[in-house]
Every structure is written in C-alpha cells, then in structure tokens.
Enzyme design. Structure first.
Site, PDB file in Angstrom:
ATOM      1  N   GLN A 233      18.281  -8.332  14.727  1.00 34.43           N
ATOM      2  CA  GLN A 233      16.925  -8.393  14.212  1.00 34.43           C
ATOM      3  C   GLN A 233      15.978  -8.074  15.369  1.00 34.43           C
ATOM      4  OE1 GLN A 233      16.433  -9.575  10.639  1.00 34.43           O
ATOM      5  NE2 GLN A 233      18.465  -8.686  10.859  1.00 34.43           N
TER       6      GLN A 233
ATOM      7  N   ALA B 296      11.193 -15.524   4.985  1.00 32.58           N
ATOM      8  CA  ALA B 296      12.282 -14.684   5.503  1.00 32.58           C
ATOM      9  C   ALA B 296      11.744 -13.428   6.193  1.00 32.58           C
ATOM     10  CB  ALA B 296      13.233 -14.321   4.375  1.00 32.58           C
ATOM     11  N   HIS B 297      12.639 -12.646   6.746  1.00 31.28           N
ATOM     12  CA  HIS B 297      12.237 -11.463   7.512  1.00 31.28           C
ATOM     13  C   HIS B 297      11.489 -10.452   6.653  1.00 31.28           C
ATOM     14  CE1 HIS B 297      16.684  -9.830   7.111  1.00 31.28           C
ATOM     15  NE2 HIS B 297      16.217 -10.249   5.967  1.00 31.28           N
ATOM     16  N   ASN B 298      10.443  -9.915   7.248  1.00 31.60           N
ATOM     17  CA  ASN B 298       9.655  -8.831   6.646  1.00 31.60           C
ATOM     18  C   ASN B 298       8.837  -9.246   5.433  1.00 31.60           C
ATOM     19  OD1 ASN B 298      12.350  -7.287   7.823  1.00 31.60           O
ATOM     20  ND2 ASN B 298      10.373  -6.413   8.364  1.00 31.60           N
TER      21      ASN B 298
END
Lengths: 341, 341, 341
Positions: B201, B242-244
């Site tokens: 990541q 969460a991511h993004n």
C-alpha cells in the site's frame, strides 16, 4: 504453560476451595487443562453437560463437577454446585496472577503533583498527569497514559497501553485491558451556517468496583454530567459506550456492541455480540439482547429481545430478499382475493 | 468539575457571545450543568423542546434557549436562534481547553530532521519520525507515534496514544482522539497458487481542516492514490475507513460504522451508528443512513435510507423468522388461489 | 510520493519479474500510479475489466495486464496471467519497504532475560518483557509493549503501538499493524450469588507464518487451550477474534467482523465486512460470508452464505417493516382463503 503454576495435593485443594473431594487426597495437580487434553497432574472441569462424554476418556488428575455429573465417573472429583465458578477459583490457586511489584519504573513520567500510593506499581513508558490519584496496590502497566485529574482505586489494574482521561474515576478492583480508551470526548456537534461546531465535552466518567473493560473498548466522558458504569459491569472487546450512557450493576456486554448516547441500561442485563442500542433509550433490568440485534426502542419488560437474522445459503437469501420486495404487491393481491371471495 | 472554569457576569457573557440577555446582568455564573442539576451559579441550555418541562424547576443561573421556548420562563435567559451552537460557544468561554504549552517533553524521541514549529507541544513518551512537519501551535499529546513524512497542520491536536503514518497530511485544527490509527496499510491481497500475496500500500491520507476523529477509529492509507477526508468531516469512535475512501466535507459518521475500500461519500451526509457501506460505491450529497443499515448499492438521490430491523421480544422475533422461511411457499399458494378464483 | 522509489528500465523490470514485455525496453519507470493518473514514468495495472476504458487515455509508461486485455493497446505492456499479483511484485521492486536497521533504540526498555536476535530492530519507547524471544530480522516498531513470555518469529514486523501478551507465539513474516492487541484476556465469567466471577484466562495464542493483522484488531488468548490462526490468515482492521477461536490457513477476514469464542473457521474462507459469527460453531473450508451477515449456525457445505439486507429509501423500508409485522395476520388470511375456496 508451566509458568507461575503451583502444585497442590487434592486434599489441600479441596480444603482451600471448601469443596468435597471424592478420590485420592494425596494425588498432586500442578496445572489446568481441558478434559480432552488433561494429563494426570492437571485439573479439569465439566460445567456444560454437552461435554459429558469427555469423562469417558479424560486423563485428568481431578475434575470439578456437580454430584449428578460425577455419578458414573471413577476418577477423582471435586464436587461443586457451581463448577464454572469453582473452576475460576481453582485457577486462581494454581495459576496465581503475579502481583505488580510496588514502585515506579524509572522510564515512567509522573507529574509532580500526582498522588501515587507507595504500594502501587507504575510500568515502563507510562505517563501520569497532574493531580492523578492511584490507590493502594493498583497497577498501571507499561505504555499507559493517565491524563490529569483521573482517579484509580485500590487494587485496580490497567494491563498496559490504556488511555484514561476525562477526569474518570475508577473504583476498586477495576480491570482494564490493553487499547482501552476511557474518557475521550463524546460526539457532540451543532450544525450552524453550513458547518459543524464542536460542543465541548466537560462531563466525567465513573466506573464502579469490580468492573472489567475488554481490549480496545471505548467509553466516552459525559457531555455535561457523567458517563456511568455501576459496580460489576463486564464489558468485552471493541465495545463503544457513548457519552452519558448509564450501565446498571452486573450487566455484561459482549464484543463489538455499540451503545449510543444517553441510553440507560438496567442491572443484570446481557447484550450479545455486535448488537447496537440507539441513543436516549431506557432498558429495564434483566433484559437479554441476542446477537447482532438493533435496539431502537426502550424496553420496560425483562426478557429476551432480538432482531438478528441467521445467514442462509446465498441463493436462498437472494430469493428471500426478492420476496421481501414483493410484500407490498402481495398485500394488494391478498385484499383482492378476499374481496372477490 | 471546578477545574479550569472561569466566572462571568451574565452581562459580560451576553456581550462575549453576542446574545441578548433577559434578566439580571450582574448575576455571576462559573460553570455549566444540565437543567435538572444546575445551581444558581451554573449556566444551562434548552435545545430539544421535549425537555421543556425541566424549566419549571431548574435552579440554573441562566438558560440558553430560543425566545419561543423562553416565553413563560421567569429566570435569566440568553436568547438564541440556535441554542445548541451557542451553548457550545458558552462552554468554550466558561471551560476553556488548556492550550498545550510550547515545547518538547524531554522524554519524547524526535528525529533529527523533523521540523517542529517552536510553538508546538510534543508530549511525554511520544515518537516523531524523519521529515515529519508539525505546524504552529499544534499539540501532539503523550504516547503518540508520528511516523516518517507525516505532516500535521497548524493548531491540530493529537490528544494522546495516536499512531499516524502512511505519509498522512493533516490540515489545520484537526482533532484526533486517543487510540486512533491513521495511515496503516489497507487490506490489499492477491490470491495466487493457493496463497495470499500482499499488495503493498503506497498511497497516502489527506485530512482536511477542522476534521475530528473519534477514539480507536482507523483510517487506512490509499493503495496507490490517497484516502481523503475533506474539511469539517466528523467521525465518532471505532469507525473503520478503508483505503481510497473519499468522504465529502461536513459529513458526520457515528460510532462503529465501517466504510469499505474506494467508496465515495458525498458532502453533508450523516451515517448513523454501526452501519456498513460496501466498497466501490458512490453516495451523493445529503444522504442520511439510519442506524445499523447495510448499504450495498450506490445512492444518487439525497434523502434517508436504511435497513435496520428493530429488536422485538424473542418469541415474536422467532415467529417472524419462521414466517420469512415460509414466503416461498406463500408465493405459490397466492398464485394458486388467484388461478382458482 | 517519490520517497524510497527506485527507477527501472522496462527491460530490467520484465526480467526481474519474469514477465514478457511488449514495447520499449529502454523506457524508464520510477513509480506506480493508477491508470487515470499515471505519467510516462509511472507503471500502472489493469486487473478488473470494468476499468478497461481507462486504457484509451492513460499516459502510463507501462501497464501490467493480461494478453487479452492488452489486445488493442498500443502502449508498453507487461503481460501477466495474474496482473494483480504481478502488480504486487512490481510495487515491491519500485517501492521497497525500508528494512528495520538492526539494533535497539536507547529509549526502549528491555528485560534483562529477553532474547533478542542481533539483527532484530526494537523501536523507540518500546517495552520488552521477561523471557521474550525476538527472531532474526524481526522488527518491533515504536511504542509497542511485548509482555512476558511472548515469541516473535523471524522477519515478523510489529509496525508500532502494538500490545502482545498472553504468551503469544508468532510465526515468521507475520505483519501486525498499529493498535492491535494480541493475547488479552477473553470474556470468561461465571455468575454466582448475584455477581460475576472472572474465570482467569490461561491459554495462549498461536499465529502462523505469513499472517497479517489489521489496525486495532483484537485477538484474545485462549481460556485454557490456545487461540489459533493457521498460516497465511489475513485479517483487516477492527476485527474481534475471541478466545479459543481457530482460523484455518489462507482465510481472509474483512474489517469490523466479530468471531465469538471457540468457533472454528475453515481454510480458504472469506468473511466480508462487519459480519458476526456466533460462538462454538464450525465453519467448513471455502465458505464465503457476505457483508453484515449474522452466522448463528455451523456450516458444513462450501459456498456463499449471507443475511445482509440492502438499505432502501426510508419510506419504503418503513413500509416493509410494517409488512413484516403483518405476516402473522397474513398467514391466517391465506389459510382462511384456502379453506373457503
């Protein structure tokens, strides 16, 4: 797993626990194990009759169980009317928790005006703020932050990596597991002119004697008045207790539960895992909430409540969701059928 | 609760807040309380008409409320068209948050190439990594870890025990509560030859001005691009971003909510407690999600959405679950009845 | 985002990855980006055909994708039969994770009898307890607490602010993100004489090679026997794993999931976000649980299971809830219609 274990002859053990031994009082046990894995120097227990079959092959040096369960068993037995409670007492004898040694670790940072009892233990890398009071035989483990004005009562124990602020007052024998945050700000916001304005949170937190707080649980300080846990409240991991919640004595709350602001939970309630309780509700004493339920209304009758839906195979669940969308249509069709009868 | 409180004459208080006082301008107040518990030197407020009855017996030195609510009230009143917002402003006057004193605690560990403003405060036992930039009047409380390359803007405050990494950039006046983790790796995995391969990541996190992040909340760094909170986003405790994920300005997210990867939430949304939003969705502006709902589809119309089921007494709920399993059968029976009509 | 990035000619990159390059082997790439944002010195990837349109306008220096996807594309391509996995491998080349430098930070507090490999890294403000063993090239980041008797295997990495106790044993290459608590007490309580008695938790935790544990996740120690994660288990943020849970190899568990005590999850399972699994169940291999489902029964057939209800507009959802309360009445009306036919 041999660590910190003591050995007992069964006669000694029965005497220490105030239980009747049926069997060889000179046999020695040194540790605890499940019925399935116990060897001849392990104690085991049977509380749930569903596991009774394990008695047929257990090698345990002694088993704690009820007289009824022990009926056909030929091994050594400690007879108990509450085997799970007496098992808890037995473990405390065989595997005593090492007490915190009195004193302050040299790496801890302690405010000059903190009042720490000489018998308390303060762990490595811990920070203690101004006017904090730490009681007799209390343990603040490594890596904790205890913010200004917090009070921690006699024999309470913060295991490690705990943050406590919000002028929280903890009673006696409170056990707080790692990652817990007690006394952070509640979620108080006022919308005005298109943006949020924070409502400063100035209430405290009061936690009664004998409470236990599980890892990574959060308990917010009150907005104006205090957030309160009465005595002997037991909270599992990752639970969220919002500002001004009041939890009655002897209530147990399982993992991942969220309780929204200003809700009052009664005494002797049990809230199962991952349930949510909305804000500003009153739940009476002796209410059981089943797993993954959504409590949106106050409850004034003891008993069991729930709304968790058991998972089904995907195809069946998808079809059920379709059926749900058809219910409006069905209502019309039912009425039409009744009219045309 | 007398700590850090200041006293004001009501005349001064009205002037400082820009509000009209109805009553005795020489009366002094020193603290804040609820209507029910306020004494003569406490300020209180009434925002929710449901609590109006408390005006009959309150002993408060002054009450912040609307002119309509104050109609029959004979005590001192600060007249406000938005009492909850003005209550927030009043608390800030009476109970000012102690500013962090400039300087770095001697127990903190600071990388040689970190750039810390001389007016910033770095607390005890805190660790600051390489190339970190800490702005004017920012506070990094005790027990924090700020990893390499993180930037923290002017007047932002990490209360304590916060971990920030993932090259996160925080704007101005961001408030981060204890136990928060910002910029940890998102959940990126590729399956190949029967095992998981971690997808590194490498995206960052950007958090806009005036955001607030509740205790033990987690905000992952992006996979490649950044995870983004626009300005004035307010997040409660134990929320997972969460991511993004991209959260629009002025959106509020209550406790225990989870938002899966790459979902885009609009501006002025409100997501109530313990709801979940699936990944790769787009939620438009001004959407309200009610408590414990499951959002599985994008939403392109403002308004209120939900799927939380209110808990019922156990017997009734069990019967309802049986009814649900019968719906397939009912569909057949309905069709048969209609045919035979 | 230029940090720690290396540049590669495409010919070198193809060779390093064992992939076929179609295009200019002398073109240099230095970083990674999404198709939409990539410039001529960035590598990008296409794994999901839904994003194929982005190939029309991408400026990427090279794209990792399948031969089929690359059919009409005129830019540089690294051909892959599993683009997401090879993307992961590519990032590791271009953006290598800085290794922990061997050694113990002077601010760390290490028990005299801890056994720390000379190639391991111990970060600032970290506390290492008695009899702890830290393996070759392992990294214990800043602000961690590793309690007595814990073992951390070769090349494992605690990123920072992790608490590990309960005599946990971590295998090799285990990655643990900030805020994780491994080995805290499970929720073991016996009721007797109107109050709770804590059942001491004396089991351990075993975590297999190549597991990854997300931020603020909690994994309790076992009550008597151990809590176990087999190898290559991947856990997202804010997951709760209760005492004596056993998770099979290669299982992935998304954010906010809770798994209650003594449940056994199979190998190659996937549990989507915010689902809950009740205690004492057995879930077989290769089971997929969809988001926000409630698993209340054991599952012995591979496949997909769920009970999450998609959110609807408030009015429609309210009406559906009314319909649900009418189902009992409908059952009666259906039966009456059938009788009267």
């Amino acid at each position: 797993m041999q660590l910190n274990s003591r050995s007992f002859r069964l006669g000694e053990l029965a005497a220490a626990l105030g239980l009747t031994l049926r069997g060889d009082s000179d046999r020695t046990v040194r540790n605890v194990a499940t019925l399935g894995r116990a060897g001849s120097d392990d104690a085991a227990f049977l509380a749930n009759p569903a596991y009774k079959r394990a008695l047929d092959y257990t090698q345990a040096g002694v088993v704690v169980m009820t007289p009824q369960a022990a009926d056909d068993f030929t091994g050594n037995v400690l007879l108990s009317d509450n085997p799970y409670r007496d098992w808890a007492r037995l473990i405390k004898l065989l595997r005593p928790q090492p007490a915190g040694s009195p004193g302050i670790h040299p790496s801890a940072v302690i405010a000059a005006d903190a009042d720490i009892h000489s018998s308390a233990h303060i762990g490595a890398q811990t920070v203690i703020g101004s006017r904090v009071r730490i009681g007799k035989a209390a343990v603040v483990g490594p890596g904790c932050v205890v913010d200004d004005d917090v009070q921690i009562g006699e024999a309470s124990r913060l295991v490690g990596k705990v943050w406590i602020g919000g002028q929280a007052v903890l009673g006696q024998r409170v056990l707080v597991h790692p990652g817990v945050v007690i006394g952070a700000d509640g979620f108080g916001l006022a919308m005005s002119e298109g943006r949020w304005h924070k409502v400063p949170q100035v209430g405290g937190v009061r936690i009664g004697d004998d409470c236990e707080i599980g890892a990574n649980t959060t308990i917010d300080r009150g907005a104006i008045e205090d957030t309160v846990l009465e005595q002997d409240v037991r909270i599992d991991n990752q639970v969220q207790i919002a500002h001004n919640v009041h939890v009655g004595a002897h209530t147990a709350i399982a993992g991942c539960v969220g309780i929204a602001g200003s809700t009052r939970i009664g005494r002797y309630c049990m809230i199962a895992g991952a349930s949510g309780v909305a804000g500003h509700l009153t739940i009476c004493d002796s209410v059981i909430i089943t797993a993954m339920s959504t409590v949106l209304d106050s409850i004034d009758q003891p008993g069991e409540y729930g709304s968790g839906i058991p998972a089904r195979p995907h195809g069946r669940w998808k079809r059920l969701l379709v059926r749900l969308s058809q219910l409006d249509d069905w209502a019309r069709r039912l009425r039409r059928l009744e009219k045309n009868q």
